[in-house]
Design a protein around this motif. Structure first.
Motif, PDB file in Angstrom:
ATOM      1  N   SER A 205     -12.839  -6.370  17.417  1.00 15.77           N
ATOM      2  CA  SER A 205     -12.694  -5.453  18.556  1.00 15.77           C
ATOM      3  C   SER A 205     -11.556  -4.447  18.380  1.00 15.77           C
ATOM      4  CB  SER A 205     -12.499  -6.235  19.863  1.00 15.77           C
ATOM      5  OG  SER A 205     -13.568  -7.133  20.076  1.00 15.77           O
ATOM      6  N   LEU A 206     -11.306  -4.036  17.138  1.00 17.69           N
ATOM      7  CA  LEU A 206     -10.262  -3.041  16.900  1.00 17.69           C
ATOM      8  C   LEU A 206     -10.811  -1.637  17.076  1.00 17.69           C
ATOM      9  CD1 LEU A 206      -8.323  -4.449  13.801  1.00 17.69           C
ATOM     10  CD2 LEU A 206      -8.014  -4.936  16.237  1.00 17.69           C
ATOM     11  N   LYS A 207      -9.948  -0.732  17.508  1.00 22.91           N
ATOM     12  CA  LYS A 207     -10.279   0.676  17.658  1.00 22.91           C
ATOM     13  C   LYS A 207      -9.787   1.443  16.419  1.00 22.91           C
ATOM     14  CE  LYS A 207     -11.898   0.367  21.900  1.00 22.91           C
ATOM     15  NZ  LYS A 207     -11.953  -1.089  22.044  1.00 22.91           N
ATOM     16  N   PRO A 208     -10.280   2.663  16.203  1.00 23.35           N
ATOM     17  CA  PRO A 208      -9.820   3.433  15.039  1.00 23.35           C
ATOM     18  C   PRO A 208      -8.304   3.588  14.963  1.00 23.35           C
ATOM     19  CG  PRO A 208     -11.774   4.457  15.962  1.00 23.35           C
ATOM     20  CD  PRO A 208     -11.387   3.350  16.913  1.00 23.35           C
ATOM     21  N   TYR A 209      -7.645   3.740  16.117  1.00 20.90           N
ATOM     22  CA  TYR A 209      -6.188   3.925  16.080  1.00 20.90           C
ATOM     23  C   TYR A 209      -5.451   2.623  15.775  1.00 20.90           C
ATOM     24  CZ  TYR A 209      -7.222   2.745  20.984  1.00 20.90           C
ATOM     25  OH  TYR A 209      -7.720   2.163  22.134  1.00 20.90           O
ATOM     26  N   ASP A 210      -6.145   1.476  15.886  1.00 25.00           N
ATOM     27  CA  ASP A 210      -5.517   0.205  15.524  1.00 25.00           C
ATOM     28  C   ASP A 210      -5.395   0.023  14.019  1.00 25.00           C
ATOM     29  OD1 ASP A 210      -5.260  -0.830  18.185  1.00 25.00           O
ATOM     30  OD2 ASP A 210      -7.393  -1.357  18.175  1.00 25.00           O
ATOM     31  N   VAL A 211      -6.199   0.760  13.246  1.00 26.14           N
ATOM     32  CA  VAL A 211      -6.219   0.566  11.786  1.00 26.14           C
ATOM     33  C   VAL A 211      -5.884   1.825  10.996  1.00 26.14           C
ATOM     34  CG1 VAL A 211      -7.809  -1.383  11.829  1.00 26.14           C
ATOM     35  CG2 VAL A 211      -8.731   0.939  11.738  1.00 26.14           C
ATOM     36  N   GLY A 212      -5.878   2.989  11.652  1.00 27.90           N
ATOM     37  CA  GLY A 212      -5.713   4.249  10.930  1.00 27.90           C
ATOM     38  C   GLY A 212      -4.452   4.324  10.085  1.00 27.90           C
ATOM     39  N   GLY A 213      -3.334   3.846  10.623  1.00 27.76           N
ATOM     40  CA  GLY A 213      -2.089   3.877   9.874  1.00 27.76           C
ATOM     41  C   GLY A 213      -1.923   2.712   8.925  1.00 27.76           C
ATOM     42  N   ILE A 214      -2.742   1.670   9.104  1.00 26.96           N
ATOM     43  CA  ILE A 214      -2.621   0.440   8.326  1.00 26.96           C
ATOM     44  C   ILE A 214      -3.382   0.500   7.013  1.00 26.96           C
ATOM     45  CG2 ILE A 214      -3.392  -1.976   8.326  1.00 26.96           C
ATOM     46  CD1 ILE A 214      -2.605  -2.064  11.300  1.00 26.96           C
ATOM     47  N   ILE A 215      -4.567   1.103   7.034  1.00 24.34           N
ATOM     48  CA  ILE A 215      -5.461   1.076   5.868  1.00 24.34           C
ATOM     49  C   ILE A 215      -4.762   1.521   4.583  1.00 24.34           C
ATOM     50  CG2 ILE A 215      -7.589   2.007   4.870  1.00 24.34           C
ATOM     51  CD1 ILE A 215      -8.594   2.274   7.827  1.00 24.34           C
ATOM     52  N   PRO A 216      -4.096   2.698   4.561  1.00 26.63           N
ATOM     53  CA  PRO A 216      -3.462   3.132   3.308  1.00 26.63           C
ATOM     54  C   PRO A 216      -2.347   2.196   2.844  1.00 26.63           C
ATOM     55  CG  PRO A 216      -3.702   4.974   4.826  1.00 26.63           C
ATOM     56  CD  PRO A 216      -3.965   3.729   5.606  1.00 26.63           C
ATOM     57  N   VAL A 217      -1.647   1.565   3.785  1.00 27.37           N
ATOM     58  CA  VAL A 217      -0.556   0.664   3.421  1.00 27.37           C
ATOM     59  C   VAL A 217      -1.100  -0.565   2.695  1.00 27.37           C
ATOM     60  CG1 VAL A 217       1.343  -0.752   4.291  1.00 27.37           C
ATOM     61  CG2 VAL A 217       0.889   1.493   5.317  1.00 27.37           C
ATOM     62  N   ILE A 218      -2.184  -1.120   3.231  1.00 27.90           N
ATOM     63  CA  ILE A 218      -2.807  -2.287   2.585  1.00 27.90           C
ATOM     64  C   ILE A 218      -3.365  -1.902   1.219  1.00 27.90           C
ATOM     65  CG2 ILE A 218      -4.700  -3.951   2.725  1.00 27.90           C
ATOM     66  CD1 ILE A 218      -2.465  -4.549   4.704  1.00 27.90           C
ATOM     67  N   GLU A 219      -4.141  -0.823   1.168  1.00 28.89           N
ATOM     68  CA  GLU A 219      -4.784  -0.440  -0.085  1.00 28.89           C
ATOM     69  C   GLU A 219      -3.766   0.002  -1.126  1.00 28.89           C
ATOM     70  OE1 GLU A 219      -9.202   0.798   1.575  1.00 28.89           O
ATOM     71  OE2 GLU A 219      -7.742   2.406   1.207  1.00 28.89           O
ATOM     72  N   GLY A 220      -2.714   0.715  -0.695  1.00 32.49           N
ATOM     73  CA  GLY A 220      -1.688   1.171  -1.629  1.00 32.49           C
ATOM     74  C   GLY A 220      -0.864   0.052  -2.217  1.00 32.49           C
ATOM     75  N   ALA A 221      -0.863  -1.119  -1.540  1.00 33.45           N
ATOM     76  CA  ALA A 221      -0.136  -2.285  -2.048  1.00 33.45           C
ATOM     77  C   ALA A 221      -1.025  -3.191  -2.889  1.00 33.45           C
ATOM     78  CB  ALA A 221       0.442  -3.077  -0.880  1.00 33.45           C
ATOM     79  N   GLY A 222      -2.288  -2.788  -3.074  1.00 29.09           N
ATOM     80  CA  GLY A 222      -3.201  -3.574  -3.890  1.00 29.09           C
ATOM     81  C   GLY A 222      -4.102  -4.509  -3.125  1.00 29.09           C
ATOM     82  N   GLY A 223      -4.067  -4.412  -1.788  1.00 38.40           N
ATOM     83  CA  GLY A 223      -4.898  -5.277  -0.968  1.00 38.40           C
ATOM     84  C   GLY A 223      -6.257  -4.671  -0.663  1.00 38.40           C
ATOM     85  N   ILE A 224      -7.041  -5.405   0.101  1.00 36.35           N
ATOM     86  CA  ILE A 224      -8.397  -5.014   0.473  1.00 36.35           C
ATOM     87  C   ILE A 224      -8.517  -5.079   1.986  1.00 36.35           C
ATOM     88  CG2 ILE A 224     -10.853  -5.551   0.184  1.00 36.35           C
ATOM     89  CD1 ILE A 224      -9.836  -7.299  -2.284  1.00 36.35           C
ATOM     90  N   ILE A 225      -9.096  -4.050   2.589  1.00 33.11           N
ATOM     91  CA  ILE A 225      -9.347  -4.058   4.020  1.00 33.11           C
ATOM     92  C   ILE A 225     -10.706  -3.425   4.271  1.00 33.11           C
ATOM     93  CG2 ILE A 225      -7.925  -1.963   4.290  1.00 33.11           C
ATOM     94  CD1 ILE A 225      -7.327  -2.948   7.178  1.00 33.11           C
ATOM     95  N   THR A 226     -11.580  -4.173   4.945  1.00 36.30           N
ATOM     96  CA  THR A 226     -12.934  -3.713   5.236  1.00 36.30           C
ATOM     97  C   THR A 226     -13.367  -4.262   6.593  1.00 36.30           C
ATOM     98  OG1 THR A 226     -14.175  -5.614   4.334  1.00 36.30           O
ATOM     99  CG2 THR A 226     -13.513  -3.900   2.760  1.00 36.30           C
ATOM    100  N   THR A 227     -14.556  -3.855   7.017  1.00 37.19           N
ATOM    101  CA  THR A 227     -15.193  -4.526   8.139  1.00 37.19           C
ATOM    102  C   THR A 227     -15.787  -5.844   7.647  1.00 37.19           C
ATOM    103  OG1 THR A 227     -17.221  -3.306   7.691  1.00 37.19           O
ATOM    104  CG2 THR A 227     -15.731  -2.371   9.340  1.00 37.19           C
ATOM    105  N   TRP A 228     -16.224  -6.681   8.577  1.00 37.95           N
ATOM    106  CA  TRP A 228     -16.770  -7.979   8.189  1.00 37.95           C
ATOM    107  C   TRP A 228     -18.038  -7.832   7.352  1.00 37.95           C
ATOM    108  CZ3 TRP A 228     -16.438 -12.196  12.561  1.00 37.95           C
ATOM    109  CH2 TRP A 228     -15.093 -12.348  12.941  1.00 37.95           C
ATOM    110  N   ASP A 229     -18.731  -6.693   7.465  1.00 36.66           N
ATOM    111  CA  ASP A 229     -19.935  -6.494   6.651  1.00 36.66           C
ATOM    112  C   ASP A 229     -19.625  -5.786   5.332  1.00 36.66           C
ATOM    113  OD1 ASP A 229     -19.479  -3.883   7.449  1.00 36.66           O
ATOM    114  OD2 ASP A 229     -21.348  -3.680   8.585  1.00 36.66           O
ATOM    115  N   GLY A 230     -18.349  -5.615   5.032  1.00 43.03           N
ATOM    116  CA  GLY A 230     -17.932  -5.034   3.759  1.00 43.03           C
ATOM    117  C   GLY A 230     -17.810  -3.529   3.750  1.00 43.03           C
ATOM    118  N   GLY A 231     -17.955  -2.878   4.916  1.00 44.60           N
ATOM    119  CA  GLY A 231     -17.887  -1.425   4.995  1.00 44.60           C
ATOM    120  C   GLY A 231     -16.471  -0.903   5.153  1.00 44.60           C
ATOM    121  N   ARG A 232     -16.339   0.419   5.137  1.00 45.26           N
ATOM    122  CA  ARG A 232     -15.048   1.049   5.348  1.00 45.26           C
ATOM    123  C   ARG A 232     -14.542   0.738   6.755  1.00 45.26           C
ATOM    124  NH1 ARG A 232     -11.668   2.038   1.718  1.00 45.26           N
ATOM    125  NH2 ARG A 232     -10.617   3.354   3.232  1.00 45.26           N
TER     126      ARG A 232
END
Length: 257
Positions: A205-232
């Protein structure tokens, strides 16, 4: 011209000037829901206005998606995504796990972001060069840890009470397999994952603004972040973030059943 790290720091400072003086101050809280509880404070609104003013001055051609003051130009190539206080419940409870989230998207894809926690003095910033921590521990590159299995993983979620039905069953199955699980860290859980302290975050139940600033931080550190179905994950929804491919694949296998 794209913004740089110094501009993100300016945005964070502008937000900090509005949020930190109000933290643990006994401020008034408004409930946005007629049934239920979705709190917003004067700090949320003032911090977002401060961020938006700087963006509009420096990058007038960019769009803005914000939690408190609506959206402008979402069809533009560059769109800022702002959550002035992610974790308002923590904020009003005096718990320093809330943060300000600032993200920038290019053609719908998150490319730069920052998680700012002004009370602890920590910033987690990411651009095309990777993710960087600055705070009481100094400055360093962020790198997720390569946990090899769910059985060795540390799992966070904001609250298990947010899951219902099949989502609850899947979450509980994963929770039963990990070494340690903790609740209630809001956006700070993702910062801990990027820094290599924990291994898995599962939420819904996250909104776009709940993840917008987080995604690059996770990916830039070598992590993975997706939806439960594997999408962006840019549009929010049910989200999984993992520090290692092994933990991600074991957890998402349960979520996709």
């Amino acid at each position: 011209m794209l913004p740089d790290r110094s501009f993100f720091n300016r945005l964070a400072e502008a937000a900090r000037a509005e949020t930190l003086p109000r933290f643990r101050s006994g401020l008034d809280v408004t409930n946005k829901l007629s049934s239920g509880f979705d709190p917003v404070t004067e700090g949320d609104r003032a911090a977002e206005l401060a961020i938006r003013a700087l963006i509009e001055e420096s990058f007038p051609g960019h769009g803005i998606l914000g939690e408190e003051h609506g959206n402008v130009g979402l069809d533009r190539d560059y769109v800022w995504v702002i959550d002035p206080i992610d974790g308002t419940r923590a904020f009003i409870s005096g718990v320093p796990v809330w943060g300000t989230l600032i993200g920038l998207q290019k053609e719908g894809r998150a490319i730069m972001g920052m998680i700012e926690q002004p009370f602890t003095g920590e910033r987690y910033f990411a651009d095309q060069n990777g993710s960087i921590y600055t705070g009481p521990e100094g400055e360093r590159r962020l790198k997720t840890r390569q946990c090899d299995a769910l059985s060795n993983a540390i799992l966070f979620t904001t609250s298990p009470h947010l899951f219902v039905g099949e989502e609850m069953e899947k979450y509980r199955e994963i929770e039963s397999q990990v070494r340690l699980f903790r609740y209630g860290c809001d956006c700070y859980a993702y910062a801990l994952l990027a820094a290599g302290h924990i291994d898995l975050v599962i939420e819904n139940s996250l909104k776009p603004y709940d993840v917008g600033g987080i995604i690059p931080v996770i990916e830039g550190a070598g992590g993975i972040i997706t939806t439960w179905d594997g999408g962006r994950p840019e549009n929010g929804g049910s989200i999984i973030a993992a520090g290692s491919r092994a933990v991600y694949e074991q957890a998402i296998a349960v979520l996709q059943r």
